[in-house]
Scaffold this motif. Structure first.
Motif, PDB file in Angstrom:
ATOM      1  N   GLY A 231       0.683  -1.301   0.045  1.00 45.91           N
ATOM      2  CA  GLY A 231       0.054  -0.079  -0.073  1.00 45.91           C
ATOM      3  C   GLY A 231       0.733   1.292  -0.042  1.00 45.91           C
ATOM      4  O   GLY A 231       0.398   2.378   0.373  1.00 45.91           O
ATOM      5  N   ALA A 232       2.117   1.032  -0.199  1.00 47.39           N
ATOM      6  CA  ALA A 232       2.733   2.369  -0.229  1.00 47.39           C
ATOM      7  C   ALA A 232       2.274   3.340  -1.396  1.00 47.39           C
ATOM      8  O   ALA A 232       1.844   2.999  -2.464  1.00 47.39           O
ATOM      9  CB  ALA A 232       4.379   2.171  -0.684  1.00 47.39           C
ATOM     10  N   SER A 233       2.530   4.755  -1.103  1.00 52.86           N
ATOM     11  CA  SER A 233       2.071   5.572  -2.010  1.00 52.86           C
ATOM     12  C   SER A 233       2.844   5.986  -3.167  1.00 52.86           C
ATOM     13  O   SER A 233       4.082   5.684  -3.287  1.00 52.86           O
ATOM     14  CB  SER A 233       1.846   7.027  -1.371  1.00 52.86           C
ATOM     15  N   ARG A 234       2.294   6.369  -4.178  1.00 54.55           N
ATOM     16  CA  ARG A 234       3.149   6.661  -5.388  1.00 54.55           C
ATOM     17  C   ARG A 234       4.297   7.732  -4.982  1.00 54.55           C
ATOM     18  O   ARG A 234       5.494   7.382  -5.515  1.00 54.55           O
ATOM     19  CB  ARG A 234       2.236   7.187  -6.573  1.00 54.55           C
ATOM     20  N   GLU A 235       3.979   8.741  -4.189  1.00 54.54           N
ATOM     21  CA  GLU A 235       5.047   9.612  -3.704  1.00 54.54           C
ATOM     22  C   GLU A 235       6.164   9.014  -2.788  1.00 54.54           C
ATOM     23  O   GLU A 235       7.300   9.358  -3.092  1.00 54.54           O
ATOM     24  CB  GLU A 235       4.612  10.805  -2.987  1.00 54.54           C
ATOM     25  N   ASP A 236       5.726   7.717  -2.074  1.00 57.43           N
ATOM     26  CA  ASP A 236       6.838   7.217  -1.364  1.00 57.43           C
ATOM     27  C   ASP A 236       7.695   6.440  -2.405  1.00 57.43           C
ATOM     28  O   ASP A 236       8.895   6.369  -2.153  1.00 57.43           O
ATOM     29  CB  ASP A 236       6.312   6.240  -0.272  1.00 57.43           C
ATOM     30  N   LEU A 237       6.918   5.851  -3.154  1.00 60.51           N
ATOM     31  CA  LEU A 237       7.686   5.145  -4.068  1.00 60.51           C
ATOM     32  C   LEU A 237       8.879   5.880  -5.049  1.00 60.51           C
ATOM     33  O   LEU A 237       9.956   5.539  -5.320  1.00 60.51           O
ATOM     34  CB  LEU A 237       6.910   4.188  -5.128  1.00 60.51           C
ATOM     35  N   GLN A 238       8.175   6.757  -5.324  1.00 57.06           N
ATOM     36  CA  GLN A 238       9.090   7.804  -6.250  1.00 57.06           C
ATOM     37  C   GLN A 238      10.323   8.375  -5.474  1.00 57.06           C
ATOM     38  O   GLN A 238      11.535   8.280  -6.042  1.00 57.06           O
ATOM     39  CB  GLN A 238       7.968   9.028  -6.684  1.00 57.06           C
ATOM     40  N   ALA A 239      10.449   8.576  -4.304  1.00 54.88           N
ATOM     41  CA  ALA A 239      11.166   9.122  -3.255  1.00 54.88           C
ATOM     42  C   ALA A 239      12.255   7.714  -3.177  1.00 54.88           C
ATOM     43  O   ALA A 239      13.563   8.187  -3.092  1.00 54.88           O
ATOM     44  CB  ALA A 239      10.686   9.207  -1.799  1.00 54.88           C
ATOM     45  N   VAL A 240      11.856   6.539  -3.026  1.00 51.58           N
ATOM     46  CA  VAL A 240      12.820   5.721  -3.089  1.00 51.58           C
ATOM     47  C   VAL A 240      13.601   5.566  -4.523  1.00 51.58           C
ATOM     48  O   VAL A 240      14.970   5.197  -4.486  1.00 51.58           O
ATOM     49  CB  VAL A 240      12.095   4.404  -2.798  1.00 51.58           C
ATOM     50  N   ALA A 241      12.780   5.644  -5.676  1.00 49.76           N
ATOM     51  CA  ALA A 241      13.376   5.533  -7.007  1.00 49.76           C
ATOM     52  C   ALA A 241      14.392   6.715  -6.904  1.00 49.76           C
ATOM     53  O   ALA A 241      15.597   6.578  -7.633  1.00 49.76           O
ATOM     54  CB  ALA A 241      12.511   5.739  -7.981  1.00 49.76           C
ATOM     55  N   THR A 242      14.020   7.850  -6.651  1.00 50.13           N
ATOM     56  CA  THR A 242      15.108   9.092  -6.497  1.00 50.13           C
ATOM     57  C   THR A 242      16.387   8.915  -6.005  1.00 50.13           C
ATOM     58  O   THR A 242      17.420   9.091  -6.383  1.00 50.13           O
ATOM     59  CB  THR A 242      14.303  10.488  -6.102  1.00 50.13           C
ATOM     60  N   LEU A 243      16.202   8.583  -4.519  1.00 54.40           N
ATOM     61  CA  LEU A 243      17.271   7.971  -3.895  1.00 54.40           C
ATOM     62  C   LEU A 243      18.086   7.044  -4.437  1.00 54.40           C
ATOM     63  O   LEU A 243      19.579   7.196  -4.443  1.00 54.40           O
ATOM     64  CB  LEU A 243      16.915   7.776  -2.371  1.00 54.40           C
ATOM     65  N   ALA A 244      17.435   5.835  -5.017  1.00 52.00           N
ATOM     66  CA  ALA A 244      18.278   4.980  -5.649  1.00 52.00           C
ATOM     67  C   ALA A 244      19.168   5.293  -6.988  1.00 52.00           C
ATOM     68  O   ALA A 244      20.169   5.076  -7.054  1.00 52.00           O
ATOM     69  CB  ALA A 244      17.274   3.777  -6.015  1.00 52.00           C
ATOM     70  N   MET A 245      18.330   6.309  -7.471  1.00 47.67           N
ATOM     71  CA  MET A 245      19.202   7.031  -8.671  1.00 47.67           C
ATOM     72  C   MET A 245      20.407   7.600  -8.309  1.00 47.67           C
ATOM     73  O   MET A 245      21.535   7.783  -9.111  1.00 47.67           O
ATOM     74  CB  MET A 245      18.112   7.770  -9.530  1.00 47.67           C
ATOM     75  N   ARG A 246      20.255   8.280  -7.130  1.00 46.82           N
ATOM     76  CA  ARG A 246      21.020   9.073  -6.477  1.00 46.82           C
ATOM     77  C   ARG A 246      22.691   8.231  -6.110  1.00 46.82           C
ATOM     78  O   ARG A 246      23.528   8.824  -6.289  1.00 46.82           O
ATOM     79  CB  ARG A 246      21.092  10.074  -5.377  1.00 46.82           C
ATOM     80  N   ALA A 247      22.192   7.050  -5.776  1.00 45.53           N
ATOM     81  CA  ALA A 247      23.238   6.190  -5.435  1.00 45.53           C
ATOM     82  C   ALA A 247      24.024   5.321  -6.513  1.00 45.53           C
ATOM     83  O   ALA A 247      25.121   5.058  -6.247  1.00 45.53           O
ATOM     84  CB  ALA A 247      22.560   4.763  -4.531  1.00 45.53           C
ATOM     85  N   SER A 248      23.507   5.852  -7.652  1.00 43.02           N
ATOM     86  CA  SER A 248      24.060   5.215  -8.982  1.00 43.02           C
ATOM     87  C   SER A 248      25.134   6.041  -9.128  1.00 43.02           C
ATOM     88  O   SER A 248      25.294   6.987  -9.222  1.00 43.02           O
ATOM     89  CB  SER A 248      23.024   5.193 -10.041  1.00 43.02           C
ATOM     90  N   PRO A 249      26.390   5.243  -9.812  1.00 45.58           N
ATOM     91  CA  PRO A 249      27.456   5.891 -10.089  1.00 45.58           C
ATOM     92  C   PRO A 249      27.380   6.852 -11.171  1.00 45.58           C
ATOM     93  O   PRO A 249      26.657   6.812 -12.040  1.00 45.58           O
ATOM     94  CB  PRO A 249      28.626   4.948 -10.366  1.00 45.58           C
TER      95      PRO A 249
END
Length: 74
Positions: free
Chosen positions: A56-74
């Motif tokens: 049940g995570a919100s779209r906003e929560d999932l988008q925040a995870v995706a944004t952080l994951a992309m920042r972790a990318s080299p």
């Protein structure tokens, strides 16, 4: 069923790895990029996001995870 799901997840991780390797070859990522580790990282993020979405995570929560994951990318 379990083996089918595992194979599906492994196929997804292999696709991510191939993409990372192509980006290294194209000069978009550093030659020192560890393609297998990066593929495992993103596969884990995607699997975790899938679980969060199912719970049940919100779209906003999932988008925040995706944004952080992309920042972790080299």
């Amino acid at each position: 069923m379990i083996e089918e799901l595992r194979a599906h997840r492994e196929a997804g991780k292999a696709a991510i790895r191939r993409r990372v390797e192509r980006d290294v070859e194209a000069g978009l990522l550093s030659p020192e990029t560890d393609a297998p580790a990066l593929a495992t990282f993103f596969a884990a993020v995607i699997q975790g996001m899938s679980t969060q979405a199912r719970d049940g995570a919100s779209r906003e929560d999932l988008q925040a995870v995706a944004t952080l994951a992309m920042r972790a990318s080299p």
